[in-house]
Design an enzyme around this catalytic site. Structure first.
Site, PDB file in Angstrom:
ATOM      1  N   LYS A 115      25.599  32.059  54.585  1.00  0.00           N
ATOM      2  CA  LYS A 115      26.750  31.888  53.692  1.00  0.00           C
ATOM      3  C   LYS A 115      26.930  30.428  53.332  1.00  0.00           C
ATOM      4  CE  LYS A 115      29.393  36.022  54.649  1.00  0.00           C
ATOM      5  NZ  LYS A 115      30.616  36.612  55.171  1.00  0.00           N
ATOM      6  N   LYS A 197      18.505  42.753  52.657  1.00  0.00           N
ATOM      7  CA  LYS A 197      19.565  43.753  52.869  1.00  0.00           C
ATOM      8  C   LYS A 197      20.320  44.046  51.562  1.00  0.00           C
ATOM      9  CE  LYS A 197      23.785  42.091  54.341  1.00  0.00           C
ATOM     10  NZ  LYS A 197      24.963  41.807  55.150  1.00  0.00           N
ATOM     11  N   LYS A 200      26.783  43.183  48.875  1.00  0.00           N
ATOM     12  CA  LYS A 200      27.814  43.113  47.834  1.00  0.00           C
ATOM     13  C   LYS A 200      27.594  41.920  46.924  1.00  0.00           C
ATOM     14  CE  LYS A 200      30.966  43.590  51.415  1.00  0.00           C
ATOM     15  NZ  LYS A 200      32.173  43.641  52.155  1.00  0.00           N
TER      16      LYS A 200
HETATM   17  P1  TYM Z   1      31.024  43.575  56.007  1.00  0.00           P
HETATM   18  O1  TYM Z   1      32.298  43.748  55.265  1.00  0.00           O
HETATM   19  O2  TYM Z   1      30.007  42.641  55.474  1.00  0.00           O
HETATM   20  O3  TYM Z   1      30.317  44.970  56.202  1.00  0.00           O
HETATM   21  C1  TYM Z   1      31.034  46.096  56.684  1.00  0.00           C
HETATM   22  C2  TYM Z   1      30.103  46.983  57.491  1.00  0.00           C
HETATM   23  O4  TYM Z   1      29.015  47.421  56.680  1.00  0.00           O
HETATM   24  C3  TYM Z   1      27.777  47.162  57.350  1.00  0.00           C
HETATM   25  N1  TYM Z   1      26.755  46.855  56.326  1.00  0.00           N
HETATM   26  C4  TYM Z   1      25.575  47.493  56.237  1.00  0.00           C
HETATM   27  N2  TYM Z   1      25.022  48.473  56.967  1.00  0.00           N
HETATM   28  C5  TYM Z   1      23.808  48.915  56.602  1.00  0.00           C
HETATM   29  N3  TYM Z   1      23.098  48.408  55.561  1.00  0.00           N
HETATM   30  C6  TYM Z   1      23.613  47.412  54.795  1.00  0.00           C
HETATM   31  N4  TYM Z   1      22.909  46.941  53.749  1.00  0.00           N
HETATM   32  C7  TYM Z   1      24.907  46.899  55.127  1.00  0.00           C
HETATM   33  N5  TYM Z   1      25.707  45.946  54.595  1.00  0.00           N
HETATM   34  C8  TYM Z   1      26.832  45.923  55.341  1.00  0.00           C
HETATM   35  C9  TYM Z   1      28.070  45.949  58.227  1.00  0.00           C
HETATM   36  O5  TYM Z   1      27.162  45.866  59.305  1.00  0.00           O
HETATM   37  C10 TYM Z   1      29.480  46.242  58.693  1.00  0.00           C
HETATM   38  O6  TYM Z   1      29.462  47.119  59.812  1.00  0.00           O
HETATM   39  N6  TYM Z   1      32.349  40.539  59.678  1.00  0.00           N
HETATM   40  C11 TYM Z   1      32.308  41.931  59.297  1.00  0.00           C
HETATM   41  C12 TYM Z   1      33.659  42.605  59.334  1.00  0.00           C
HETATM   42  C13 TYM Z   1      34.378  42.499  60.637  1.00  0.00           C
HETATM   43  C14 TYM Z   1      34.139  43.297  61.780  1.00  0.00           C
HETATM   44  C15 TYM Z   1      35.052  42.819  62.757  1.00  0.00           C
HETATM   45  C16 TYM Z   1      33.241  44.309  62.068  1.00  0.00           C
HETATM   46  C17 TYM Z   1      35.389  41.626  60.922  1.00  0.00           C
HETATM   47  N7  TYM Z   1      35.777  41.836  62.185  1.00  0.00           N
HETATM   48  C18 TYM Z   1      35.079  43.370  64.025  1.00  0.00           C
HETATM   49  C19 TYM Z   1      33.292  44.863  63.343  1.00  0.00           C
HETATM   50  C20 TYM Z   1      34.192  44.391  64.310  1.00  0.00           C
HETATM   51  C21 TYM Z   1      31.795  42.007  57.881  1.00  0.00           C
HETATM   52  O7  TYM Z   1      31.893  41.082  57.117  1.00  0.00           O
HETATM   53  O8  TYM Z   1      31.324  43.216  57.535  1.00  0.00           O
END
Ligand code: TYM
Length: 334
Positions: A115, A197, A200
């Site tokens: 990032k 990957k 978004k």
């Molecule tokens: P975020 O918002 O980027 O993604 C949310 C969830 O989606 C999963 N994910 C994917 N899984 C499979 N293939 C992909 N291409 C893919 N892209 C995203 C991510 O692994 C995630 O589970 N920091 C975290 C949010 C967060 C969080 C937490 C998660 C904040 N606090 C505590 C678990 C526990 C995030 O930005 O996820």
């Protein structure tokens, strides 16, 4: 444990348009696990401002995400669905935990490096301590299990290390959480570059299927997905584009790669891509319809927001007060 049930925490960011990766890697598993655990699902808006946001857009997206959680099948009577910013304990615990996290550990986080390189003009301290806030989210509810996609594994490992370090000093304060990775869909790759990957923030709209894409767009993106010139229907590392499409198909229809390889052996990639498109439409179309229905019921969504923030605050306070006591903050005078 809450009412004899183990606790689950997970969260998602409301930045950008959610992708099929978010759904198959996370949200789908949340629904599958929701009966077994006492669940907390946050819309993690504190995390979102580590990257500059338009306030009106962030607010709108956060509400859309909360609605999506319900539309995906999470019953807000049984699952605590709320905004992270409505529960002050997240930020408070995060500060305390940051005093138990080493810069060396944060320097190793690949997502930070990623990032920071994408937002070189705004490498703020929040972006750097982002994983500590994540640890606070999880530890605040004494979560036993955290379902996420593979890209969050490093953050989960750090969370466990922070919790163990804290417990080693102060006794058994935190539950050490386990990561839960789903069988299929834990890492959905870009449709245009299957070594990356699905994200978004990808600039190429054909690389990602967005959860709100209409059926035609989904079919078109699947048809255009990059595969290879091998021409054999196999599930292997050497054919990452095809492998990704097989993963998507499996995750949508709850099948195994072996079953899919048998089903399509001898078929051309074109025919399979059509089938993948239909499989994705069969999952996203009903989801989109439920979102549209729910969006009409403003009062209902508002009541979920209010009630669940209170529930989350109640449980978070239990942990927070205990932690504050352990580190030596003075007792409150009642
Ligand atoms: P975020 O918002 O980027 O993604 C949310 C969830 O989606 C999963 N994910 C994917 N899984 C499979 N293939 C992909 N291409 C893919 N892209 C995203 C991510 O692994 C995630 O589970 N920091 C975290 C949010 C967060 C969080 C937490 C998660 C904040 N606090 C505590 C678990 C526990 C995030 O930005 O996820």
């Amino acid at each position: 444990m809450i009412d004899n049930k183990k606790v689950l925490f997970s969260g998602m960011q409301a930045t950008g348009s959610l992708t099929l990766g978010n759904y198959l890697g996370a949200l789908k598993n949340w629904v599958a696990l929701s009966d077994e655990y006492e669940c907390f699902y946050a819309v993690v808006d504190l995390h979102s401002i580590t990257i500059r946001q338009d306030p009106a857009v962030l607010r709108k997206r956060a509400r859309a995400l909360l609605t999506l959680y319900i539309a995906a099948g999470l019953d807000p009577e049984k699952n605590c669905i709320y905004y992270q910013s409505h529960v002050s304990g997240h930020a408070e615990l995060s500060w305390i935990l940051s005093c138990f996290t080493y810069m060396g550990e944060l320097n190793r986080m690949t997502q930070f490096k990623d990032k920071a390189s994408k937002h070189a003009d705004n490498i703020n301290a929040g972006l750097y301590t982002y994983p500590v806030l994540m640890a606070a989210d999880i530890l605040l509810y004494q979560a036993d299990v955290v379902p996420v996609g593979i890209d969050q594994m490093q953050h989960l490992e750090l969370t466990r290390n922070i919790a163990q370090r804290f417990n080693a000093i102060y006794g058994d304060v935190f539950t050490i959480p386990e990561v839960y990775i789903g069988k299929a869909g834990a890492k959905i790759m870009s449709l245009q570059d299957p070594t990356k990957k699905m994200s978004k923030s990808d600039e190429n709209p054909n690389a990602s299927i967005y959860l709100m894409d209409d059926a035609d767009a989904i079919r078109r993106k699947c048809r255009r997905a990059v595969t290879d010139s091998v021409g054999e229907f196999r599930y292997c590392e050497e054919q990452p584009g095809l492998r990704n499409l097989i993963d998507i198909y499996c995750a949508c229809l709850n099948k195994t790669p072996d079953e899919v390889v048998k089903e399509f052996s001898g078929s051309g990639y074109g025919q399979f891509k059509e089938a993948v498109g239909e499989a994705v439409v069969s999952v996203l179309d009903p989801l989109q319809k439920r979102v549209a229905e729910l969006e009409k019921d403003k009062a209902y969504i508002d009541s979920v927001i209010k009630n669940n923030a209170e529930k989350a605050s109640y449980y978070s306070m239990k942990t927070l007060r205990k932690v504050q006591r352990k580190v030596g903050f003075p007792d409150r005078i009642r």
